[in-house]
Scaffold this active site. Structure first.
Site, PDB file in Angstrom:
ATOM      1  N   SER A 100       1.038  -1.229  -0.097  1.00  0.00           N
ATOM      2  CA  SER A 100       0.039   0.028  -0.008  1.00  0.00           C
ATOM      3  C   SER A 100       0.898   1.220   0.114  1.00  0.00           C
ATOM      4  O   SER A 100       2.156   1.140   0.344  1.00  0.00           O
ATOM      5  CB  SER A 100      -0.885   0.211   1.231  1.00  0.00           C
ATOM      6  OG  SER A 100      -1.552   1.253   1.360  1.00  0.00           O
ATOM      7  N   TYR A 157      -2.553  -0.773  10.538  1.00  0.00           N
ATOM      8  CA  TYR A 157      -2.629  -0.883   8.996  1.00  0.00           C
ATOM      9  C   TYR A 157      -1.379  -0.331   8.359  1.00  0.00           C
ATOM     10  O   TYR A 157      -0.662  -1.029   7.590  1.00  0.00           O
ATOM     11  CB  TYR A 157      -3.741  -0.211   8.369  1.00  0.00           C
ATOM     12  CG  TYR A 157      -3.969  -0.663   6.774  1.00  0.00           C
ATOM     13  CD1 TYR A 157      -4.435  -1.763   6.260  1.00  0.00           C
ATOM     14  CD2 TYR A 157      -3.632   0.260   5.915  1.00  0.00           C
ATOM     15  CE1 TYR A 157      -4.203  -2.249   4.854  1.00  0.00           C
ATOM     16  CE2 TYR A 157      -3.677   0.032   4.524  1.00  0.00           C
ATOM     17  CZ  TYR A 157      -4.008  -1.116   4.050  1.00  0.00           C
ATOM     18  OH  TYR A 157      -4.120  -1.359   2.487  1.00  0.00           O
TER      19      TYR A 157
END
Length: 255
Positions: free
Chosen positions: A145, A158
């Protein structure tokens, strides 16, 4: 058992990027093992799309953070197909607390995110490696990501897990390179779809439109954009190893 057609495993393939990767691989001529954790009905939809494209499929239910489940999944792939050539480590999870609210994150939530997003990649790669070594052109693509390199307001566990995955991807490229197994990653930016709808809630449409206006290509990405980048790493870039490609229509390049 089919031992001639190339085989790919996609984790977290019941929706989103995982489904798009599975379908793209099926269209490219692969048989596909479709991993999912809970969404059996959605996984069957992915399988139906892959089969429509000509693939033989295997539905493989397991939590990638559970080693016994991962071992059983790899053995099921060995039993059905007799080979494994590609792994897309896509399974991921998060929490619904923004970085500024990190004190509200429980230890259990933290551990769960790292179990799936980091430990899961390690376990799947570890147990898939013997089959991959038997392939003449093996490749692993991890779903990283953009926040793994440049964290923002996203949930702290995350962002931290994707930062760890950024390093893990490069370390695995070094560890598996001598076995002729390439390891790369795709790092999506803002992506339209269910994941961001959950994160942004009622602000989804407004914020996605605003981000598109700030992006050189004047749009945000979709799951198919990420899948096509992953497929290019698998099929076309044979000398590329240890690279994480940001897929964000150029937003990170200018902001």
């Amino acid at each position: 058992m089919s031992e001639t057609k190339r085989v790919a495993l996609v984790t977290g393939a019941s929706s989103g990027i995982g489904r798009a990767e599975a379908v793209a691989l099926a269209k490219a001529g692969y048989n596909v093992a479709i991993n999912y954790s809970r969404s059996a009905a959605d996984a069957r939809k992915t399988a139906a799309e892959c089969e429509k494209a000509g693939a033989e499929t295997l539905l493989a239910q397991c939590d990638v953070g559970d080693e016994a489940g991962v071992i059983a999944m790899i053995e099921a792939i060995r039993s059905k197909f007799g080979r494994l050539d590609v792994v897309c480590n896509n399974a991921g999870t998060t929490v619904n607390k923004l970085a500024r609210d990190f004190e509200q994150v429980t230890a259990e939530e933290w551990d769960r995110v790292f179990s799936v997003n980091v430990k899961g990649v390690f376990l799947v790669t570890k147990h898939a490696a013997p089959l991959l070594r038997a392939s003449d052109d093996a490749c692993i693509v991890n779903t990283n990501s953009f926040v793994g390199a440049r964290p923002g307001p996203q949930p702290l566990p995350y962002s931290a897990s994707k930062g760890a995955l950024w390093t893990l991807t490069k370390a695995l490229a070094g560890a598996l390179g001598p076995s002729k197994i390439r390891v790369n990653g795709v790092a999506p930016g803002w992506m339209e779809g269910e994941w961001m709808q959950r994160m942004l809630g009622n602000n989804y449409e407004k914020m996605m439109e605003a981000r598109a206006k700030q992006t050189p290509l004047r749009r945000v990405i979709n799951a198919e954009d990420v899948a096509q980048t992953a497929l290019s790493l698998i099929e076309s870039n044979k000398a590329v190893n240890g690279v994480i490609i940001v897929v964000d229509c150029g937003y990170g390049a200018v902001t």
